[in-house]
Design a protein around this motif. Structure first.
Motif, PDB file in Angstrom:
ATOM      1  N   ASN A   2      58.966  45.112  45.726  1.00 38.06           N
ATOM      2  CA  ASN A   2      57.661  45.658  45.445  1.00 38.06           C
ATOM      3  C   ASN A   2      56.457  44.713  46.430  1.00 38.06           C
ATOM      4  OD1 ASN A   2      57.597  42.750  44.697  1.00 38.06           O
ATOM      5  ND2 ASN A   2      57.319  43.125  42.332  1.00 38.06           N
ATOM      6  N   ASN A   4      56.064  41.755  46.990  1.00 33.90           N
ATOM      7  CA  ASN A   4      55.848  40.310  46.834  1.00 33.90           C
ATOM      8  C   ASN A   4      56.590  39.419  47.364  1.00 33.90           C
ATOM      9  OD1 ASN A   4      53.690  41.089  44.792  1.00 33.90           O
ATOM     10  ND2 ASN A   4      54.866  41.511  43.054  1.00 33.90           N
ATOM     11  N   LYS A   5      56.316  38.042  47.477  1.00 38.63           N
ATOM     12  CA  LYS A   5      57.049  36.956  47.821  1.00 38.63           C
ATOM     13  C   LYS A   5      57.235  35.894  46.612  1.00 38.63           C
ATOM     14  CE  LYS A   5      57.297  37.834  52.368  1.00 38.63           C
ATOM     15  NZ  LYS A   5      58.484  38.208  52.955  1.00 38.63           N
ATOM     16  N   LEU A   7      57.279  32.669  44.943  1.00 34.38           N
ATOM     17  CA  LEU A   7      56.156  31.693  45.026  1.00 34.38           C
ATOM     18  C   LEU A   7      56.954  30.430  45.657  1.00 34.38           C
ATOM     19  CD1 LEU A   7      53.375  30.475  44.236  1.00 34.38           C
ATOM     20  CD2 LEU A   7      54.493  29.856  41.959  1.00 34.38           C
ATOM     21  N   PHE A  18      54.753  31.923  37.128  1.00 35.88           N
ATOM     22  CA  PHE A  18      55.207  33.074  38.133  1.00 35.88           C
ATOM     23  C   PHE A  18      56.276  33.700  37.604  1.00 35.88           C
ATOM     24  CE2 PHE A  18      57.832  34.660  41.641  1.00 35.88           C
ATOM     25  CZ  PHE A  18      57.013  35.105  42.418  1.00 35.88           C
ATOM     26  N   HIS A  22      56.756  37.913  36.572  1.00 32.43           N
ATOM     27  CA  HIS A  22      57.576  38.681  37.655  1.00 32.43           C
ATOM     28  C   HIS A  22      59.108  38.710  37.090  1.00 32.43           C
ATOM     29  CE1 HIS A  22      54.110  36.977  39.662  1.00 32.43           C
ATOM     30  NE2 HIS A  22      54.570  38.060  40.495  1.00 32.43           N
ATOM     31  N   ASP A  26      63.140  42.005  41.401  1.00 35.75           N
ATOM     32  CA  ASP A  26      62.282  42.563  42.689  1.00 35.75           C
ATOM     33  C   ASP A  26      62.361  41.683  43.867  1.00 35.75           C
ATOM     34  OD1 ASP A  26      61.233  44.372  40.865  1.00 35.75           O
ATOM     35  OD2 ASP A  26      59.588  43.058  40.021  1.00 35.75           O
ATOM     36  N   PHE A  27      63.257  40.568  43.712  1.00 35.69           N
ATOM     37  CA  PHE A  27      63.221  39.607  44.803  1.00 35.69           C
ATOM     38  C   PHE A  27      64.559  39.518  45.396  1.00 35.69           C
ATOM     39  CE2 PHE A  27      59.608  38.385  42.197  1.00 35.69           C
ATOM     40  CZ  PHE A  27      58.641  38.641  43.091  1.00 35.69           C
TER      41      PHE A  27
END
Length: 88
Positions: A2, A4-5, A7, A18, A22, A26-27
């Protein structure tokens, strides 16, 4: 992904907030496996001192530019290291 990074922080509360909002999937591209502990756990020990002793420790700590807790920790670690050297 998505865009995003993950945190980057040492704050447990910020990390919890966070990950509450989330999804780990997605990571996937940012994840890596680690073999060592991520967080160092410390143990708290209470040291009871007489009022005069406490005042002296606080004064010495100020002279060394550290907190009284840091000074006491330094003393304990130095004593442990000295005991370890003499035991070998």
């Amino acid at each position: 992904m998505n865009g995003n990074k993950i945190l980057q922080t040492d704050s447990i509360q910020e990390l919890a907030d966070f990950w509450d909002t989330h999804d780990l999937t997605d990571f996937d591209a940012e994840l890596e496996e680690v073999d060592e502990p991520v967080f160092n756990r410390q143990t708290t020990v209470t040291v009871r001192l007489e009022p005069d002793e406490s005042r002296i420790v606080r004064s010495l700590a100020r002279l060394h530019g550290v907190s009284h807790a840091q000074l006491i920790t330094r003393w304990v670690v130095e004593r442990i290291q000295a005991s370890s050297r003499s035991a070998t």
